[in-house]
Motif scaffolding. Sequence first.
Motif, PDB file in Angstrom:
ATOM      1  N   PHE A  19       0.587  -1.115   0.012  1.00 21.92           N
ATOM      2  CA  PHE A  19       0.064   0.034   0.105  1.00 21.92           C
ATOM      3  C   PHE A  19       0.817   1.049  -0.050  1.00 21.92           C
ATOM      4  O   PHE A  19       0.226   2.280  -0.209  1.00 21.92           O
ATOM      5  CB  PHE A  19      -0.909  -0.105   1.252  1.00 21.92           C
ATOM      6  CG  PHE A  19      -1.936  -0.936   1.126  1.00 21.92           C
ATOM      7  CD1 PHE A  19      -2.952  -1.039   0.333  1.00 21.92           C
ATOM      8  CD2 PHE A  19      -1.845  -2.293   1.839  1.00 21.92           C
ATOM      9  CE1 PHE A  19      -3.914  -1.842   0.089  1.00 21.92           C
ATOM     10  CE2 PHE A  19      -2.681  -3.233   1.843  1.00 21.92           C
ATOM     11  CZ  PHE A  19      -3.555  -3.163   0.867  1.00 21.92           C
ATOM     12  N   SER A  20       2.034   1.175   0.158  1.00 17.91           N
ATOM     13  CA  SER A  20       2.809   2.310   0.589  1.00 17.91           C
ATOM     14  C   SER A  20       3.524   2.813  -0.721  1.00 17.91           C
ATOM     15  O   SER A  20       3.117   3.783  -1.324  1.00 17.91           O
ATOM     16  CB  SER A  20       3.839   2.395   1.773  1.00 17.91           C
ATOM     17  OG  SER A  20       4.724   2.965   1.386  1.00 17.91           O
ATOM     18  N   PRO A  21       4.618   2.353  -1.205  1.00 19.05           N
ATOM     19  CA  PRO A  21       5.557   2.902  -2.160  1.00 19.05           C
ATOM     20  C   PRO A  21       4.792   3.362  -3.641  1.00 19.05           C
ATOM     21  O   PRO A  21       4.748   4.454  -3.826  1.00 19.05           O
ATOM     22  CB  PRO A  21       6.427   1.991  -2.483  1.00 19.05           C
ATOM     23  CG  PRO A  21       6.442   0.969  -1.134  1.00 19.05           C
ATOM     24  CD  PRO A  21       5.111   0.926  -0.965  1.00 19.05           C
ATOM     25  N   GLY A  22       4.103   2.544  -4.178  1.00 21.08           N
ATOM     26  CA  GLY A  22       3.507   2.789  -5.336  1.00 21.08           C
ATOM     27  C   GLY A  22       2.182   3.426  -5.520  1.00 21.08           C
ATOM     28  O   GLY A  22       1.678   3.991  -6.540  1.00 21.08           O
ATOM     29  N   CYS A  23       1.565   3.801  -4.168  1.00 22.65           N
ATOM     30  CA  CYS A  23       0.462   4.389  -4.170  1.00 22.65           C
ATOM     31  C   CYS A  23       0.376   5.825  -4.266  1.00 22.65           C
ATOM     32  O   CYS A  23       1.340   6.537  -3.533  1.00 22.65           O
ATOM     33  CB  CYS A  23      -0.250   3.863  -2.766  1.00 22.65           C
ATOM     34  SG  CYS A  23      -1.658   5.127  -2.269  1.00 22.65           S
ATOM     35  N   THR A  24      -0.082   6.374  -5.386  1.00 20.03           N
ATOM     36  CA  THR A  24      -0.015   7.759  -5.940  1.00 20.03           C
ATOM     37  C   THR A  24      -1.323   8.475  -5.825  1.00 20.03           C
ATOM     38  O   THR A  24      -1.546   9.412  -6.409  1.00 20.03           O
ATOM     39  CB  THR A  24       0.844   7.656  -7.047  1.00 20.03           C
ATOM     40  OG1 THR A  24       0.061   7.337  -8.051  1.00 20.03           O
ATOM     41  CG2 THR A  24       2.056   7.304  -7.092  1.00 20.03           C
ATOM     42  N   ASP A  26      -3.094   9.878  -3.390  1.00 21.97           N
ATOM     43  CA  ASP A  26      -3.268  11.186  -2.760  1.00 21.97           C
ATOM     44  C   ASP A  26      -2.494  12.264  -3.335  1.00 21.97           C
ATOM     45  O   ASP A  26      -2.294  13.332  -2.987  1.00 21.97           O
ATOM     46  CB  ASP A  26      -2.687  10.914  -1.318  1.00 21.97           C
ATOM     47  CG  ASP A  26      -3.281   9.779  -0.664  1.00 21.97           C
ATOM     48  OD1 ASP A  26      -4.423   9.295  -1.143  1.00 21.97           O
ATOM     49  OD2 ASP A  26      -2.928   9.340   0.593  1.00 21.97           O
ATOM     50  N   PHE A  27      -1.681  11.851  -4.303  1.00 19.79           N
ATOM     51  CA  PHE A  27      -0.505  12.973  -4.915  1.00 19.79           C
ATOM     52  C   PHE A  27      -0.950  14.202  -5.335  1.00 19.79           C
ATOM     53  O   PHE A  27      -0.613  15.406  -4.932  1.00 19.79           O
ATOM     54  CB  PHE A  27       0.435  12.187  -5.840  1.00 19.79           C
ATOM     55  CG  PHE A  27       1.424  11.290  -5.332  1.00 19.79           C
ATOM     56  CD1 PHE A  27       1.474  11.242  -3.885  1.00 19.79           C
ATOM     57  CD2 PHE A  27       2.589  11.076  -6.129  1.00 19.79           C
ATOM     58  CE1 PHE A  27       2.501  10.449  -3.418  1.00 19.79           C
ATOM     59  CE2 PHE A  27       3.547  10.291  -5.830  1.00 19.79           C
ATOM     60  CZ  PHE A  27       3.526  10.031  -4.360  1.00 19.79           C
ATOM     61  N   GLN A  28      -2.263  13.944  -5.976  1.00 22.56           N
ATOM     62  CA  GLN A  28      -2.771  15.505  -6.301  1.00 22.56           C
ATOM     63  C   GLN A  28      -3.427  16.353  -5.320  1.00 22.56           C
ATOM     64  O   GLN A  28      -3.255  17.378  -5.454  1.00 22.56           O
ATOM     65  CB  GLN A  28      -3.837  15.069  -7.426  1.00 22.56           C
ATOM     66  CG  GLN A  28      -3.365  15.381  -9.021  1.00 22.56           C
ATOM     67  CD  GLN A  28      -3.622  14.079  -9.554  1.00 22.56           C
ATOM     68  OE1 GLN A  28      -4.181  13.042  -9.377  1.00 22.56           O
ATOM     69  NE2 GLN A  28      -4.059  14.469 -11.463  1.00 22.56           N
TER      70      GLN A  28
END
Lengths: 512, 1037
Positions: A19-24, A26-28
Amino acid sequence: MKRKIINYFAATLLVLLLFSPGCTKDFQEINKNPNSPTVAQAAPSMLLTNAIESMTDRVHEIFLGHEMGSCWVQHMAKVQYPDEDRYVPRMSVINNTWTSFYAANGFDVQTIYNLGKTSNNTAYQAVALILKSYITSVLTDEFGDVPYTQAWLGSDATPILSPVYDTQESIYATLLTNLDEANTLLTTGTSEISGDILFDNDLMKWRKFANSLRLRLLMRRSDRVNPTTDITAIVNDPDKYPIFESNADNAALAYLGSAPNNNPINENRKTRDDHRVSKTIIDIMWTNNPNMDYRIIVYALPPSGGGNWVGLPNGMTSTDAANYLGNGLTKTSKIGSYFSDATAPGMLMSYAEVQFILAEAVQRGFITGSAKTAEDYYNEGVTGSYKQYGDAIVAGGNGKWGGATWKIDNYIADYFANYAAFDPAKALEQIYTEKWLAMFDQGLQAKFEWNRTNTPILVPAIAGQNGDKIPVRAYYPSDESGRNPTNLAAAVARQGADDLNTRVWWDTKDNF
Amino acid sequence: MKKLFLLIVLLVFVSGYTLFAQTVVITGKVASSVEGEGIIPGVTVVVKGTTIGAITDASGKYSLTAPVNATTLIFSYIGMKTQEVEIAGRKVIDYVMQPDLVGLNEVVVTALGIAKEKKALGYSVQDVKGDEITKAKETNVINSLQGRISGAQITASSGAVGASSRIVIRGVSSLSGNNQPLFVVDGIPIDNANFGSTTTDGTNRGNGAADINPDDIETLTVLKGANASALYGSRASAGVIVVTTKKGKKGEKLTISLSNTTTFETPLKLPDYQNGYGQGNGGAFKYVNGAGGGINDGVDESWGPKLDVGLMIPQFSSPVDANGVPQPSPWISHPNNVKDFFEVGTTVSTNVSLTGGNEKSNFRLSYTDLTQNGMVPNTDFKKKTLAFSATSNPIEKLTFSASGNYVNAGSDNQPGYGYAAANVMQQFSWTGRQVDYKLLKAKQLNEDGSIYNWNHNYHNNPYMTLTEDLNKLRRDRFIGNAMVKYQFTDNLSAYIRTGGDIYSNFISTQKFVGDMDYPTGYYGETVNLYREINSDFLVTYDKNFGTDFNFSFNLGGNRMDRLTQENRGTAPELAVPGVYNVANSAVTPTVFNEYKSKRINSLYGFGQLGYKNELFLEYSVRNDWSSTLPKGHNSYLYPAISLSGVITDMFNIQSPILSFAKVRASWAQVGGDTDPYSLEPTVSFGGGWNASTKLLNLYVPDLLPNAELKPQTNTSIEFGADMRFFLDRVRLDVTYYNQKSIDQIVNIPISASSGYTAKTVNAGEIDNKGVELLLAITPVKLSDFRWDVTFNFAKNQNKVVALAEGVEQFLLGSYWSLQVLAMPGGAYGVLWGYDYDRDPQGNIIYTDGLPSQGPLKALGNATPDWLGGMLNEFTYKGFNASFLIDTKQGGDMYSMTTTWGRYAGALKETLIGREGGIVGVGVMSDGNGGYVPNTVVATAEAFNKASYTSDIASSSIFDASYVKLREIKFGYTFRNSPKFPVKDLNVSFVGRNLAILSTKVPHIDPESAFTSGNVQGLEFGQLPSARSLGFSIGCKF
């Protein structure tokens, strides 16, 4: 126990991994700027407030308006750090002038126009066109050919980062069309504006400003393009083309009593004492003539060392200026407190100027069938200038001249009687000289006008660094040579050497 | 404090003596394994876990009384490997010591805190042990590295207390971004921001890495290039400084360490002022009001009447008559007026730490108090650091560890900078040389409350500046981490860790009502909050296959979350004088607040393949996902690979001449992101129109964002060799590197007529290639005397290859007319300004005897050619001594001290031509378009004023090369005696920044810098650097 720990550990790692590294997703959200509105959220009214203040600040900026304007046209002089007064302008000031008029207030105005378009608000479109015309006219009058048709398109759908330079001739034509369009938009449209600190959202005043500005530009290019048709049309149809009718219509920003909304001269004088009123203007208003010009009480203070008004010659070396008359600092006049006050108006265009334009227009035959004579307009110009400072003249003159009963009309009548009566034999010289006197504190415009009229005759700075000539334009900013070199080179090739002595298109006569 | 100390001493005594009731005597003899060295006197033999020990005598023999339950002896001697020996019931233990071949099996900390044998590394790393830097302690730890790390350029900005320092490794690679290495403390990246501003009216308030407390440093490892640092991601492309803090050791008995370093600071170099002429212009001066009311009395220049020739002239200090008019008084010089202005600064740093452990856990607790009083009156800096670390193995294979540092830094006043009344150094260049500043200290206000000063036109009474215009600082910071590690099998382990750097930084600036720059007073304060949390995991698999192969693989991931906040309030003018509060604003106060957040997720794999412990292949690959980049471009992967081989092992070379040789090669790439909110345009709030109904205003920022940014890339290759000769008496490490930074995310300037002044784009390329050399020699090695010399040398060639298309100049910063630029084709840091007007042959053209302004051009470049250092260390029995010399060669600087001081007639060389005038060397017009040698005499005043202005910058550009005596240490370590509870007692004399051995820059320390940012090569009248002398004492219980 051990197995349990291992399991927990492995599970945690798995969670992190999955769930952590590739999860993007929230980025926007994370990269959304919480500090500032988007352009779409921007209120044109707030942009308008800023644009008016920023533009007026720049026009009256010390190094630009007060020095490259007022010092060069010999309204003011410098007693300390006299570089600018000796025709050595600071490149940083020239860069800042360009940046401010284009990227700062200029682009704010462009954004107001764009927002006005998207929201179908014709009033914002019109006001933006007027301000844009004012800004562009200052730029082209200062530099000559400048970018216009491709300017302000940096964030366009097809962005232009290096705009070409347009000829001054074509820019003038476009500005005049834009001002006409603005007047039409304000006549036919029903939209309103807010945030207007110049005219308090009074759209009729904006119409008057637009048409008055047209008169200014028409007259400024009058040695190149005969303005008869346009000026006549304006003068003969005041309903369609309202212009300034009194000082109440002046385009002047009423600065506030404290920083950061105070007049730039006021801010400068808090820490600096480098400026004195020029000997040229004080000699004309006072020293050379027994029949004084009462505006001197507003324009200048008596020297702190005592005695009557004394001007400082322009462009002395710092040592000579410091020792002028024994002590240049104390023996010469500072600018009047009317102009160094926090609330001193930031004048962009005055009623008096309009009258002097019309006087010249009649005198030069640019108005056909005028009901008023050149003298009528001339008299109204002088009167308008006096009335612009009416209260200050009366307050300053009280007890000094004419007794406590003198009203402003007495001062005006006296001035006309003794000094300023219209003389048809030297009408233009009189009109130009009175215009020059009236435009004190409008350094840039006074300077542009002097470039055109060469009146009054000015003697270049004593220790000037410009080949014994008064500059007639500014260098292009060094920023442009690094950022827009090709287009700049084309402009220079077309216009002539990039120095202080190359005349702009409308300036047809050498000054010496 | 004292009581605690006594209590602890008592405890140690009690615990020591009660335990050792039953004892056994052990004797023995110690010799060296090195041929011809034989027995060794002076070897320390200690019973492990106790303070009991002995020293071998002249015949190498020792005898000690150990408790019966003692298990192990520890033999230690300088230059020999410290070794533990099991007692195993023996009563006679002879021992042969092995020489400690420096660094052969040395373990260094590498990326992600992984300890590796140096010989297995495929890239260059260099480390510094904590005790090398704690004695001659620098308050800013960056300065400690000066001359020690090849390829690191360190610039201490000024002698102001708490001032910042800059470190750049292997040259500048980013056009506008951060070019300093990433600092990592115990695995957690920390912020190294500059806290102050050093604009023309600012205060240098230090940099973030200065919070690292030297007393808590175990080792400091410098990972120089992308090859070593790729695993840290984009922030590490300028290198990494890995700080490992001290820890307790398992089974170590409770130990208290005490140390104190006290140093005294004086200005290293002050300008040479003239003392022949006083204030005024054209030789004339008379004081009436100090603001132009007399003769040149508003002038802050020293072109006045001659001093010390019996003249009587009214001055600011003269007695006044009944009407308050100053009367003539003796016109005399005060040659030491500036020198005496400075006080002796003091820096006192005291550390107490407690370490201990048992078989299952250990801890360390440390407290450091640093108190600094500046050379400039009423300036200070204080820092208190509390550090804690602990490790525990509650059950087998499971390790918990945590460490934390709490830092409380602050100042009641740090001095001002730049061209402002706040900068006292500026006042000494613009000066009346006759001014006796002592009088201004004694009296600052007249009886009527007006300010007493020599000038009322430009300057404050300097003592009022320092006592009223305070620049305060208060920072609370926590850096810490917690980790859980589990050793699944001998081959497999894993950890998870979380840690952060969290601080609040408060700064305030106040100006008294009547200040020359702020006549109506001023107060402003800013609070910055910073929080960066890094959570990571790492799974490690390490296995030997057969006897020849070793393989390791690590899989890790990291999440970084950073939040920054700034809150600022300003009272631009004060209503009530003397009350410094934003609410006390006479005009509408200004406020500002800003929040920024950013996240980077990362996954990485790395490992090593080893063959016969002589050939090593290292590999790594990392992928980052950054929130700051647009969708589609926000994921970027970068690999690195390196190969190294121990030649001497591979080819079985056993030679007394070549004792060790290793070669290495590596290639690495690092991707990078950008700042938050660089993609979409927004509008900004202006100051507002504060009419009776306030109108908010908005403006469109001048920076055009870019929604199509992509990651930037930094690629580097590195080759190196590590060789040792003559039984390791000569050790040489050579590195060549070549690094390319492309697609930089940079705000390139665009024509303002576009509506914007800059656009964020991917553009530009900067190359750095260079050589680093580290040569260590042990010229003398006797049984009790040893001399080591370490040379380091680094030559970096920096080249700005390209900016954005059509952009020929990139402005880094400008002060007055001087600009610092990046320009394609040359090195970063072009000093760009006005030259003299010259004839075609380059001679200066004089008109009426005076030069005039010529064209704008490149006048110099701030980037140095090479850097070097030489460290000499001597040990003789308990004595040790060292001195460190370092140098920077090449690189230019602009000195505003020269410009101001010559314009104002303050500097010594302005005495030239005061009586007879000056004929400038150059030409003048022959009237026919040609030139003839200049013969026109100008007055010294006119000549200096024409030559030294912002209109002509080339007159104050100097070659900033220097050689400095950086450090001297001389100390004695007392022998530990079993009978005395105090151990490792060491007393040292220390000195830092002692002398400039060579310089071409007049009046100032050539090492000065106006900021610790990217704008280098400018000196702007900052405070002189400090020469620091003092002593250090340390011991353990």
